[in-house]
Design an enzyme around this catalytic site. Structure first.
Site, PDB file in Angstrom:
ATOM      1  N   GLY A 491       0.824  -1.202   0.000  1.00 20.09           N
ATOM      2  CA  GLY A 491       0.000   0.000   0.000  1.00 20.09           C
ATOM      3  C   GLY A 491       0.854   1.246   0.000  1.00 20.09           C
ATOM      4  N   GLY A 494      -0.194   8.979   2.253  1.00 22.37           N
ATOM      5  CA  GLY A 494       0.373  10.314   2.258  1.00 22.37           C
ATOM      6  C   GLY A 494       1.773  10.382   2.839  1.00 22.37           C
ATOM      7  N   PHE A 495       2.104   9.423   3.656  1.00 18.88           N
ATOM      8  CA  PHE A 495       3.387   9.519   4.341  1.00 18.88           C
ATOM      9  C   PHE A 495       4.454   8.603   3.768  1.00 18.88           C
ATOM     10  CE2 PHE A 495       0.077  10.601   7.394  1.00 18.88           C
ATOM     11  CZ  PHE A 495       0.484  11.883   7.731  1.00 18.88           C
ATOM     12  N   VAL A 498       4.145   1.280   1.949  1.00 20.39           N
ATOM     13  CA  VAL A 498       4.152   0.201   2.931  1.00 20.39           C
ATOM     14  C   VAL A 498       4.529  -1.114   2.262  1.00 20.39           C
ATOM     15  CG1 VAL A 498       2.792  -0.981   4.693  1.00 20.39           C
ATOM     16  CG2 VAL A 498       2.276   1.389   4.122  1.00 20.39           C
ATOM     17  N   ASP A 609      -5.756  12.919   9.483  1.00 17.30           N
ATOM     18  CA  ASP A 609      -5.973  12.278   8.185  1.00 17.30           C
ATOM     19  C   ASP A 609      -6.833  11.022   8.345  1.00 17.30           C
ATOM     20  OD1 ASP A 609      -5.821  12.048   5.477  1.00 17.30           O
ATOM     21  OD2 ASP A 609      -3.785  11.263   5.415  1.00 17.30           O
TER      22      ASP A 609
END
Ligand SMILES: *[C@@H]1O[C@H](CO)[C@@H](O)[C@H](O)[C@H]1NC(C)=O
Ligand SMILES: *[C@@H]1O[C@H](CO)[C@@H](O)[C@H](O)[C@H]1NC(C)=O
Ligand SMILES: *[C@@H]1O[C@H](CO)[C@@H](O)[C@H](O)[C@H]1NC(C)=O
Length: 822
Positions: A491, A494-495, A498, A609
């Site tokens: 995945g 925004g950060f 993964v 978020d």
């Protein structure tokens, strides 16, 4: 002329002079309140007054602060506890300076009534003084220090600096010492008896600490490492709450306080640092607290410095006790009270003696050539573990005992930072080393020979379990191996991206490679510690982290069912897996997770978020909120720089205050949660402007349908009509409350839980169209900028998130917003 006239004149003068930082003599009768201007010194170097504490805007400490330094630092504090709004500092007409708390009780006073005090002055050297009619000093902060010494201040015999359980004092004879609970001396200057009077410690403007008598003859000095640096103009010596005395200098370039000297070079040698039964160890750069074996748990997982307690009290099992080994550990023992009995015994004899002695709780054999066996018989045990320490210890527990390998994690091999050389000792005690090695080999043979993966990493979980609160540090290389060089992408958000990974102990993890993190190592670690200290069933658990050079990674538990959006907006087949009961539980679980972040953890966390992508589901479809605490990691050089065009968050879930540049509070998360609720029932993205909603925003359309009683038209068709109508109506009502434009109308998360559970009436929500928006956004710009700086914890966007701009604040809200990224 009435009293009022003079009061006005006084006030006028006070305001005029205070605002230009001009030191005006403070006269008896003056009153200072939390909202008043501070009492500054002539050049503004120092100020006396109320200062908001770091964790609470409505809590204040009263004292002397450094004026030209942007990081609030107090050189002197009045009273031990913070006060709240309503407190007053009164300079009474009898000459007493008194701090009253909000309920008008005396919290602190200078005890100078009727001693001829006629004025007070905040001096430029940081001394706040009370003077009499002939300008003689009657009382001064320099003579009544709290935890800090300033340049020019003399710290003489009989005085104390105090911080938490620690104190510093100069004893007669010149032996200056640091003590724990005023009993155990863990550091001293060992100055041999000095007879001459006027002994005192002082700090020079060059950062040199010296203990000298009244004639200036020095007996002991300590030099700050940066004493030649002429750019350091502000210095202080502070006894910090971790028991260390440090000399600090303010560095103009880095805009931080840097340590030039510390009394205890090896922080883990500070007695009692980790509380009773706590063991101090170093991870990489700092000291951490863990428990000696798995038979202990942290007293407070959120604050591991409070020590550990046995799972079972040893008094309860007199006939079933064991001595559990704690390798490379020493239980500290300092004068004058050696709360331990000393013997010269072999290691085995030592712990066997402890086992037999009912008053003994732990033992250590020192490897210092004396062969000393310390039997800890006091009710307090303070430990220190490091690979440098050759001593081995034992602690008494009930039952068979479960040893832990405190130092087996690769990253923890980092040695203590001090330069204390043990090489000489090592050579002399090869015998002892061999004993240790043989012993460890024995332990390994007994417990781990069947584990082919015994490579150190396998014990990380064990460590994590009992040292809860301290996430494990991984090496970048180790994570590269675990994720097969970041091959299996699961995945991205925004950060960052993964990846799936497998730890050597076969645990499956989700490894998040953070992007756009520009914060320094220290801040990153602080945030990781905050995230790591959150433990809740409905929050994704942080297992560990990696911080090497530019790499910043977080390691989370892996959740089989990925995120909510995959089910809600995926194929019909996927969506059918979410029956109404499951959806309702997801709504409740998510609310519980967010409530914990907002209201139950130590430092309230605003998520910033919330969206289906950040709600993960385990194999039983239990909701677990992820990505919390990350918003703060994105670099925020200056909160005030936040502009309208730089808002992070995700389209469709952003509360209007983001766009209006209003303060971001926990209510902004409530808004996003409301949008998620609406999606859980409808199965539709709220920002989809489809034909069903007649070209309008989904939430606007849904409210209209709901109002006109057309509930069925908004409920997800994939539910096949199988749902609890009462619950559905409740969820709709709650979601409309949550998405109110005016944040004050939105209920707090804990109320939402009660409403969902049916324990609180929901009431009829007003139209969530953004009516209140305009009036809120018309608030004076300078006011809002200031409040953003103090209340917002959500930073501007990283480059990866979409940029948002408001073109007009009329009419149909979100559709008027241009997402410059799309
Ligand atoms: C003020 O101090 C008194 C006495 O110490 C205490 O009982 C009271 O709770 C304090 N009030 C506030 C608002 O802190
Ligand atoms: C002020 O204090 C000094 C020293 O104690 C004393 O000599 C002087 O008389 C005092 N002056 C007044 C006006 O009280
Ligand atoms: C200083 O104090 C420590 C702790 O009490 C003591 O061990 C030491 O002998 C003292 N040194 C001198 C020179 O008095």
């Amino acid at each position: 002329m009435g009293f009022h006239f003079w009061a006005m004149v006084l006030l006028y003068f006070f305001l005029v002079f205070a605002s230009v930082a001009f030191a005006e003599e403070i006269k008896p009768g003056s009153i200072l309140r939390p909202t008043d201007e501070l009492w500054p010194s002539a050049s503004g170097n120092f100020s006396m007054g109320f200062h908001s504490t770091a964790n609470n805007d409505n809590e204040y400490v009263v004292g002397v602060s450094f004026g030209h330094i942007k990081e609030l630092t107090l050189a002197w504090t009045m009273g031990a506890l913070p006060v709240i709004d309503g407190a007053q500092l009164r300079f009474q007409s009898d000459g007493d300076l008194v701090l009253f708390n909000a309920t008008n009780n005396v919290v602190w006073k200078s005890n100078t009534s009727n001693r001829g005090v006629t004025s007070a002055e905040m001096r430029d050297d940081g001394n706040f003084v009370l003077k009499n009619g002939s300008s003689a000093v009657v009382w001064e902060t320099f003579e009544n220090p709290t935890d800090t010494l300033l340049v020019g201040q003399k710290f003489s015999e009989g005085k104390h600096l105090i911080a938490a359980l620690y104190s510093l004092s100069v004893e007669s004879g010149g032996n200056m010492s640091l003590k724990w609970r005023n009993r155990i001396i863990y550091w001293n200057t060992s100055v041999s008896s000095v007879s001459s009077g006027g002994l005192g410690l002082s700090l020079s403007s060059r950062g040199i600490l010296s203990l000298a008598n009244s004639t200036g003859f020095g007996y002991w000095t300590a030099r700050s490492s940066d004493y030649t640096d002429i750019k350091i103009t502000v210095r202080r010596v502070t006894l910090d709450s971790d028991g260390n005395l440090r000399a600090y200098g303010w560095h103009e370039d880095s805009q931080t306080w840097e340590v030039g000297w510390s009394a205890v070079e090896d922080q883990c040698r500070v007695y009692g640092l980790c509380g009773d039964n706590g063991i101090c160890i170093y991870y990489d750069t700092g000291s951490h607290c863990v428990c000696p074996s798995l038979d202990f748990v942290a007293v407070d997982p959120k604050n591991t410095r409070l020590g550990c307690r046995r799972l079972q009290d040893i008094a309860s099992c007199p006939n079933n006790q064991t001595m559990v080994p704690v390798n490379h550990n020493e239980f500290l023992s300092y004068p004058p009270e050696l709360k331990s009995v000393k013997y010269t015994l072999g290691m085995t004899d030592c712990w066997q003696n402890c086992l037999r002695d009912t008053s003994c709780t732990a033992s250590t054999v020192l490897v210092d050539g004396s062969g000393t066996c310390l039997l800890i018989t006091s009710n307090f045990t303070s430990g220190y573990s490091s690979l440098d320490i050759l001593s081995n210890s034992y602690v008494k527990v009930c039952g068979p005992g479960h040893p832990a390998s405190l130092l087996s994690i690769p990253s923890m091999k980092a040695q203590r930072p001090s330069k204390v050389s043990v090489v000489g000792i090592v050579v002399a005690f090869v015998g002892a080393v061999i004993a240790v090695v043989v012993f460890e080999a024995g332990v390994w043979w007994i417990c781990c020979r069947n584990n082919p993966k015994f490579a150190g990493l396998s014990t990380q979980y064990t460590l994590l379990e009992y040292a809860s609160g301290a996430p494990v540090q991984f090496s970048y290389k180790g994570l590269q191996q675990s994720t097969k060089n970041f091959r299996d992408k699961v995945g991205s958000g925004g950060f960052g991206t993964v990846y799936r990974g497998v730890l050597p102990n076969k645990t499956i993890v989700a490894v998040k490679k953070l992007e756009g993190i520009e914060q320094g190592e220290k801040q990153f670690r602080m945030e990781v510690a905050t995230i790591g200290s959150t433990h809740h069933l409905n929050l994704v658990r942080l297992i560990g982290f990696c911080s090497e050079r530019r790499h910043r990674l977080l390691v989370y538990e892996f959740l089989k069912n990925t995120s909510l959006d995959n089910f809600l907006f995926g194929s019909t087949e996927q969506s059918r897996k979410l029956d109404w009961k499951t959806r309702f539980h997801i709504a409740l679980g998510t609310a519980r997770g967010i409530t914990y972040l907002h209201e139950e953890c130590r430092d309230s966390i605003i998520h910033c978020d919330i969206k289906p992508e950040n709600i993960l589901l385990d194999e039983n479809f239990m909701a677990k909120v992820s990505d919390f605490g990350l918003a703060k990691l994105i670099n925020v050089k200056n909160h005030r720089d936040r502009t309208l065009s730089l808002v992070r968050g995700t389209r469709g879930y952003l509360a209007p205050e983001w766009l209006a540049n209003l303060p971001i509070t926990s209510k902004s998360d409530v808004f996003s949660y409301g949008m998620v609720l609406l999606e859980l029932v409808s199965g539709k993205r709220n920002f989809d402007i489809s034909a069903t909603s007649g070209g309008r925003k989904f939430s606007t359309w849904a409210f209209e349908q709901f109002e006109s009683g057309n509930v069925l038209s908004i409920v997800d068709g994939n539910l096949n009509g199988k749902f609890d109508m009462d619950q559905v109506i409740r969820v709709f009502q709650i979601s409309f409350w949550c998405i109110q434009a005016q944040s004050s109308l939105r209920p707090p998360m804990s109320k939402i839980i009660q409403m969902l559970e049916g324990n609180l009436p929901t009431g009829k929500p007003p139209d969530p169209k953004f009516f209140g928006f305009q009036s809120e956004s018309s608030i004076n710009v300078s006011d809002t900028t200031m409040s953003v700086a103090t209340t917002s914890t959500c930073p501007p966007s990283s480059s990866s998130s979409k940029h948002v701009m408001v073109t007009s604040n009329s009419e149909q809200n979100m559709s008027e917003i241009i997402f410059s990224g799309s």
